[in-house]
Design a protein around this motif. Structure first.
Motif, PDB file in Angstrom:
ATOM      1  N   THR A   1       0.765  -1.193   0.248  1.00 36.68           N
ATOM      2  CA  THR A   1       0.251   0.079   0.184  1.00 36.68           C
ATOM      3  C   THR A   1       1.035   1.036  -0.085  1.00 36.68           C
ATOM      4  OG1 THR A   1      -0.107   0.198   2.424  1.00 36.68           O
ATOM      5  CG2 THR A   1      -2.264  -0.802   1.306  1.00 36.68           C
TER       6      THR A   1
ATOM      7  N   CYS B   1      -1.972  -3.811  -3.800  1.00 37.15           N
ATOM      8  CA  CYS B   1      -2.440  -5.208  -3.102  1.00 37.15           C
ATOM      9  C   CYS B   1      -1.418  -5.907  -3.514  1.00 37.15           C
ATOM     10  CB  CYS B   1      -3.780  -5.913  -3.573  1.00 37.15           C
ATOM     11  SG  CYS B   1      -5.718  -5.016  -3.507  1.00 37.15           S
TER      12      CYS B   1
ATOM     13  N   CYS C   1       3.102  -3.491  -7.271  1.00 37.02           N
ATOM     14  CA  CYS C   1       3.404  -2.024  -7.071  1.00 37.02           C
ATOM     15  C   CYS C   1       2.907  -1.704  -8.593  1.00 37.02           C
ATOM     16  CB  CYS C   1       4.636  -2.012  -6.328  1.00 37.02           C
ATOM     17  SG  CYS C   1       5.268  -2.303  -4.896  1.00 37.02           S
TER      18      CYS C   1
END
Length: 151
Positions: free
Chosen positions: A16, A120, A123
């Motif tokens: 994230t 998630c 990247c």
């Protein structure tokens, strides 16, 4: 308590965050430490969709590759060509920089101003202008996407 531990495990393994970075003329990019830690010592950069690059841990990339290999050739060939053929293994240097291959920089239109986003299980590496354009979606479009997801 097992549910809470499982939830922490899922959150800890999720990639994230959004990070503004700069790429030098040689194609080196300082990859965010938080994301490097989650991805491991080496990871894979490949062509993504929507004009960005995808970045996977070696383990996650191998899982994706196995799924692609298990598909019938008629379905798999386009994925093999776009996902596998563009894949490059990278290893950050002592300053945490990775070298993004020239072909990948060209495919994603990367120049100097870059955004690295944790999404998630992967990247994404974006040209900053393209990232900003992509995120100019209206609230109604976002609300439509979230419909039925209990948000």
């Amino acid at each position: 308590m097992p549910q809470e531990n499982e939830r922490k495990s899922v959150l800890n393994s999720m990639l994230t965050g959004t990070f503004n970075q700069t790429m030098d003329v040689k194609g080196r990019l300082s990859f965010p430490a938080k994301l490097r830690e989650a991805l491991g010592e080496r990871f894979i950069v490949t062509k993504g969709i929507d004009g960005c690059l995808f970045v996977y841990s070696i383990e996650n990339f191998e899982k994706k590759a196995e799924k692609i290999q298990s598909l019938p050739l008629a379905k798999a060939r386009a994925l093999q060509r776009s996902f596998m053929a563009w894949a490059c293994e990278v290893e950050p240097d002592k300053q945490g920089r990775i070298l993004v291959a020239q072909s990948l920089r060209e495919a994603a239109g990367l120049d100097k101003e870059i955004v690295v986003a944790g999404v998630c299980d992967r990247c994404e590496i974006w040209d900053k202008q393209r990232w900003m354009q992509f995120n100019e979606r209206s609230e109604s479009e976002l609300a439509e996407d979230l419909e039925g997801l209990d948000f």
